[in-house]
Design a protein around this motif. Structure first.
Motif, PDB file in Angstrom:
ATOM      1  N   ASN A   1      -7.057   0.944  14.435  1.00 17.36           N
ATOM      2  CA  ASN A   1      -7.384   1.155  15.931  1.00 17.36           C
ATOM      3  C   ASN A   1      -6.639   0.105  16.911  1.00 17.36           C
ATOM      4  O   ASN A   1      -7.474  -0.312  17.989  1.00 17.36           O
ATOM      5  N   GLN A   2      -5.392  -0.480  16.514  1.00 16.86           N
ATOM      6  CA  GLN A   2      -4.832  -1.386  17.254  1.00 16.86           C
ATOM      7  C   GLN A   2      -3.820  -0.744  18.161  1.00 16.86           C
ATOM      8  O   GLN A   2      -2.707  -0.143  17.562  1.00 16.86           O
ATOM      9  N   ILE A   3      -3.788  -0.595  19.514  1.00 15.70           N
ATOM     10  CA  ILE A   3      -2.974   0.146  20.251  1.00 15.70           C
ATOM     11  C   ILE A   3      -1.644  -0.790  20.621  1.00 15.70           C
ATOM     12  O   ILE A   3      -0.722  -0.256  20.253  1.00 15.70           O
ATOM     13  N   GLY A   4      -1.764  -1.863  21.214  1.00 17.38           N
ATOM     14  CA  GLY A   4      -0.703  -2.675  21.502  1.00 17.38           C
ATOM     15  C   GLY A   4      -1.112  -4.097  20.883  1.00 17.38           C
ATOM     16  O   GLY A   4      -1.777  -4.424  20.148  1.00 17.38           O
ATOM     17  N   GLY A   5       0.015  -5.013  21.563  1.00 19.91           N
ATOM     18  CA  GLY A   5      -0.216  -6.391  21.189  1.00 19.91           C
ATOM     19  C   GLY A   5       0.531  -6.717  20.102  1.00 19.91           C
ATOM     20  O   GLY A   5       1.251  -6.084  19.389  1.00 19.91           O
ATOM     21  N   VAL A   6       0.636  -8.028  19.772  1.00 15.96           N
ATOM     22  CA  VAL A   6       1.652  -8.606  18.832  1.00 15.96           C
ATOM     23  C   VAL A   6       0.845  -8.537  17.327  1.00 15.96           C
ATOM     24  O   VAL A   6      -0.402  -8.721  17.239  1.00 15.96           O
ATOM     25  N   HIS A   7       1.619  -7.861  16.454  1.00 16.78           N
ATOM     26  CA  HIS A   7       1.062  -7.848  15.007  1.00 16.78           C
ATOM     27  C   HIS A   7       2.149  -8.100  14.191  1.00 16.78           C
ATOM     28  O   HIS A   7       3.302  -7.739  14.279  1.00 16.78           O
ATOM     29  N   VAL A   8       1.761  -8.877  12.992  1.00 12.87           N
ATOM     30  CA  VAL A   8       2.630  -9.472  12.220  1.00 12.87           C
ATOM     31  C   VAL A   8       2.250  -9.071  10.797  1.00 12.87           C
ATOM     32  O   VAL A   8       1.145  -9.358  10.334  1.00 12.87           O
ATOM     33  N   LEU A   9       3.348  -8.534   9.669  1.00 13.78           N
ATOM     34  CA  LEU A   9       2.923  -8.183   8.683  1.00 13.78           C
ATOM     35  C   LEU A   9       3.869  -9.009   7.665  1.00 13.78           C
ATOM     36  O   LEU A   9       5.179  -9.040   8.160  1.00 13.78           O
ATOM     37  N   GLN A  10       3.501  -9.846   6.732  1.00 15.89           N
ATOM     38  CA  GLN A  10       4.399 -10.723   5.967  1.00 15.89           C
ATOM     39  C   GLN A  10       4.371 -10.462   4.560  1.00 15.89           C
ATOM     40  O   GLN A  10       3.033 -10.568   4.216  1.00 15.89           O
ATOM     41  N   TYR A  11       5.253 -10.595   3.933  1.00 17.50           N
ATOM     42  CA  TYR A  11       5.023 -10.477   2.256  1.00 17.50           C
ATOM     43  C   TYR A  11       5.821 -11.522   1.745  1.00 17.50           C
ATOM     44  O   TYR A  11       6.973 -11.656   2.110  1.00 17.50           O
TER      45      TYR A  11
ATOM     46  N   SER B   1      13.937  -1.727   3.295  1.00 11.72           N
ATOM     47  CA  SER B   1      12.806  -2.479   3.449  1.00 11.72           C
ATOM     48  C   SER B   1      12.155  -2.595   4.903  1.00 11.72           C
ATOM     49  O   SER B   1      11.192  -2.422   5.221  1.00 11.72           O
ATOM     50  N   GLN B   2      13.249  -2.710   5.847  1.00 11.69           N
ATOM     51  CA  GLN B   2      13.018  -2.615   7.183  1.00 11.69           C
ATOM     52  C   GLN B   2      12.490  -1.424   7.707  1.00 11.69           C
ATOM     53  O   GLN B   2      11.449  -1.403   8.492  1.00 11.69           O
ATOM     54  N   GLN B   3      12.872  -0.221   7.100  1.00  7.88           N
ATOM     55  CA  GLN B   3      12.298   1.160   7.482  1.00  7.88           C
ATOM     56  C   GLN B   3      10.820   0.979   7.067  1.00  7.88           C
ATOM     57  O   GLN B   3       9.798   1.625   7.686  1.00  7.88           O
ATOM     58  N   SER B   4      10.753   0.604   5.629  1.00  5.44           N
ATOM     59  CA  SER B   4       9.515   0.761   4.972  1.00  5.44           C
ATOM     60  C   SER B   4       8.246  -0.160   5.612  1.00  5.44           C
ATOM     61  O   SER B   4       7.178   0.409   6.074  1.00  5.44           O
ATOM     62  N   PHE B   5       8.533  -1.422   6.201  1.00  5.29           N
ATOM     63  CA  PHE B   5       7.797  -2.332   6.865  1.00  5.29           C
ATOM     64  C   PHE B   5       7.475  -1.656   8.175  1.00  5.29           C
ATOM     65  O   PHE B   5       6.230  -2.030   8.638  1.00  5.29           O
ATOM     66  N   LYS B   6       8.335  -0.969   8.953  1.00  4.84           N
ATOM     67  CA  LYS B   6       7.832  -0.430  10.088  1.00  4.84           C
ATOM     68  C   LYS B   6       6.959   0.530  10.004  1.00  4.84           C
ATOM     69  O   LYS B   6       5.976   0.424  10.870  1.00  4.84           O
ATOM     70  N   VAL B   7       7.154   1.297   9.058  1.00  4.63           N
ATOM     71  CA  VAL B   7       6.097   2.492   8.646  1.00  4.63           C
ATOM     72  C   VAL B   7       4.822   1.845   8.304  1.00  4.63           C
ATOM     73  O   VAL B   7       3.623   1.978   9.207  1.00  4.63           O
ATOM     74  N   GLU B   8       4.685   0.646   7.636  1.00  5.19           N
ATOM     75  CA  GLU B   8       3.543   0.130   7.142  1.00  5.19           C
ATOM     76  C   GLU B   8       2.755  -0.514   8.269  1.00  5.19           C
ATOM     77  O   GLU B   8       1.517  -0.471   8.580  1.00  5.19           O
ATOM     78  N   VAL B   9       3.552  -1.351   9.141  1.00  7.64           N
ATOM     79  CA  VAL B   9       2.850  -1.814  10.429  1.00  7.64           C
ATOM     80  C   VAL B   9       2.371  -0.906  11.320  1.00  7.64           C
ATOM     81  O   VAL B   9       1.108  -0.918  11.748  1.00  7.64           O
ATOM     82  N   HIS B  10       3.019   0.314  11.438  1.00  5.83           N
ATOM     83  CA  HIS B  10       2.479   1.563  12.051  1.00  5.83           C
ATOM     84  C   HIS B  10       1.117   1.889  11.645  1.00  5.83           C
ATOM     85  O   HIS B  10       0.048   2.183  12.384  1.00  5.83           O
ATOM     86  N   THR B  11       1.126   2.039  10.292  1.00  3.03           N
ATOM     87  CA  THR B  11       0.005   2.360   9.608  1.00  3.03           C
ATOM     88  C   THR B  11      -1.344   1.609   9.887  1.00  3.03           C
ATOM     89  O   THR B  11      -2.520   2.161   9.972  1.00  3.03           O
ATOM     90  N   LEU B  12      -1.084   0.453   9.581  1.00  2.83           N
ATOM     91  CA  LEU B  12      -2.127  -0.712   9.699  1.00  2.83           C
ATOM     92  C   LEU B  12      -2.672  -0.700  11.130  1.00  2.83           C
ATOM     93  O   LEU B  12      -3.860  -0.968  11.369  1.00  2.83           O
ATOM     94  N   LYS B  13      -1.729  -0.663  12.142  1.00  5.11           N
ATOM     95  CA  LYS B  13      -2.142  -0.631  13.627  1.00  5.11           C
ATOM     96  C   LYS B  13      -3.106   0.577  13.714  1.00  5.11           C
ATOM     97  O   LYS B  13      -4.227   0.440  14.478  1.00  5.11           O
ATOM     98  N   GLN B  14      -2.654   2.048  13.171  1.00  3.42           N
ATOM     99  CA  GLN B  14      -3.508   2.948  13.493  1.00  3.42           C
ATOM    100  C   GLN B  14      -4.796   2.901  12.634  1.00  3.42           C
ATOM    101  O   GLN B  14      -5.804   3.293  13.149  1.00  3.42           O
ATOM    102  N   ARG B  15      -4.795   2.306  11.542  1.00  4.91           N
ATOM    103  CA  ARG B  15      -6.113   2.173  10.753  1.00  4.91           C
ATOM    104  C   ARG B  15      -6.926   1.410  11.350  1.00  4.91           C
ATOM    105  O   ARG B  15      -8.397   1.562  11.240  1.00  4.91           O
TER     106      ARG B  15
END
Length: 357
Positions: A102-112, A86-100
């Motif tokens: 257009n969020q380059i940097g900054g704090v981002h939080v995904l919670q399930y 799940s750790q690996q999957s969540f890391k990918v999802e956060v990266h995908t959301l940031k790209q979608r």
């Protein structure tokens, strides 16, 4: 949504809270660009008692309660593998959301977050599953349609992705309609010596005759409590300050309500502090009289039970996650859900689908 070992000295008998609402809750939190903070954390709770936690720094599952620790080591290793996936999957999802977005940097939080509750008096059950991103609701599980629904238009792509996975939908249907309740009941039985309704100790405290009178309730469990002042048979709210419900380091809770009133006023009227605790039918009442007031004039300050934000300092990281992941995400109250726990301590029921995003 509906948002620890219990021992209280001085209590003669404890009765089990089988009339109370029990709950099981899982938190999966992934974050990015937070210095010295784990990218991924899992926290599981039953009835506000933390059972298990995992984070990407330690990369192991830590059972927090004795009744959970009894599970064999092979089970915990399988849980560790699932959480790592799940750790690996969540890391990918956060990266995908940031790209979608257009969020380059900054704090981002995904919670399930997902879980269930049960009222042991009525037998009524309730379940929920939600995904939040950067402080906003994103997806939620529709119990009627048995599918994931986008809360906002930007989440349509994830709704389509999750609902296109037939095995995922089957898993969640079974989990929300059968597995979660089964696991909750199992945890309540296994941890029944901890998951008890504990009555409060109620005191009236005052520093000086001109200070507010504090009605202090402590040592109670669960956390649902109402502490009010009554004047001549009616609830009294004028010049009353309500404190927050705080957790003691033994897992019980405390709460104070402060009344500003002149001595001649309460001596000429009947003032009472009434404490009502969830799961306990009896009200706990203290009548405001001079003999009931405890003061610390010339003595050390009243010995309030110390409180801490987590179970032990070791779990400080989990406390931070609650701030970053739970508080940032605006929790909705429409379900009236009270938080609950992770790993079901049942390998056949825990299932990889629960960790799959």
């Amino acid at each position: 949504m509906k948002g620890f070992i219990l021992m209280f000295l001085g209590i003669v008998h404890l009765h089990e809270a089988f009339g109370a609402i029990h709950s099981l809750l899982h938190f999966y939190t992934a974050s990015s660009d937070i210095p010295n903070f784990p990218e991924f954390v899992v926290v599981g709770k039953v009835d506000d008692i933390q059972m298990v936690h995992y984070d990407s720094n330690i990369q192991k599952v830590v059972p927090e309660q004795d009744w959970v620790k009894q599970t064999d080591t092979q089970y915990w290793e399988s849980e560790r593998e699932k959480f790592f996936d799940s750790q690996q999957s969540f890391k990918v999802e956060v990266h995908t959301l940031k790209q979608r977005f257009n969020q380059i940097g900054g704090v981002h939080v995904l919670q399930y977050m997902y879980g269930c509750s049960r009222d042991n008096e009525t037998g009524k059950t309730d379940s929920f599953g939600e995904l939040g991103y950067n402080g906003e609701d994103f997806l939620e599980y529709d119990m009627n349609d048995l599918a994931w629904k986008a809360v906002k238009q930007q989440a349509d792509f994830m709704q389509d992705k999750w609902n296109s996975d037939a095995s995922r939908l089957v898993f969640w249907e079974i989990y929300f309609t059968q597995t979660c309740d089964k696991c909750l009941k199992k945890q309540v039985v296994n941890g029944k010596r901890t998951l008890m309704t504990v009555p409060p100790s109620v005191s009236l405290l005052q520093k000086t005759p001109s200070s507010p009178v504090t009605c202090h309730a402590t040592g109670f469990y669960p956390s649902g409590v109402k502490v009010v002042w009554i004047k001549d048979g009616q609830e009294h709210h004028e010049d009353v300050e309500y404190g927050e419900t705080l957790q003691n380091d033994d897992g019980t809770f405390q709460k104070s309500t402060h009344l500003t009133v002149k001595p001649e006023e309460w001596k000429n009227n009947k003032y009472q502090c009434v404490v009502q605790v969830t799961g306990i039918k009896e009200d706990f009442i203290k009548v405001l009289t001079e003999s009931e007031i405890q003061t610390n004039r010339g003595d050390p300050a009243p010995n309030f039970v110390p409180i801490i934000g987590g179970v032990v300092a070791l779990l400080l990281v989990v406390v931070v996650v609650v701030v970053v992941g739970v508080v940032i995400w605006k929790k909705r109250s429409k379900k009236g859900f009270i938080p609950a726990s992770t790993s079901d301590s049942d390998s056949e029921n825990s299932g990889k689908g629960a960790q799959k995003i």
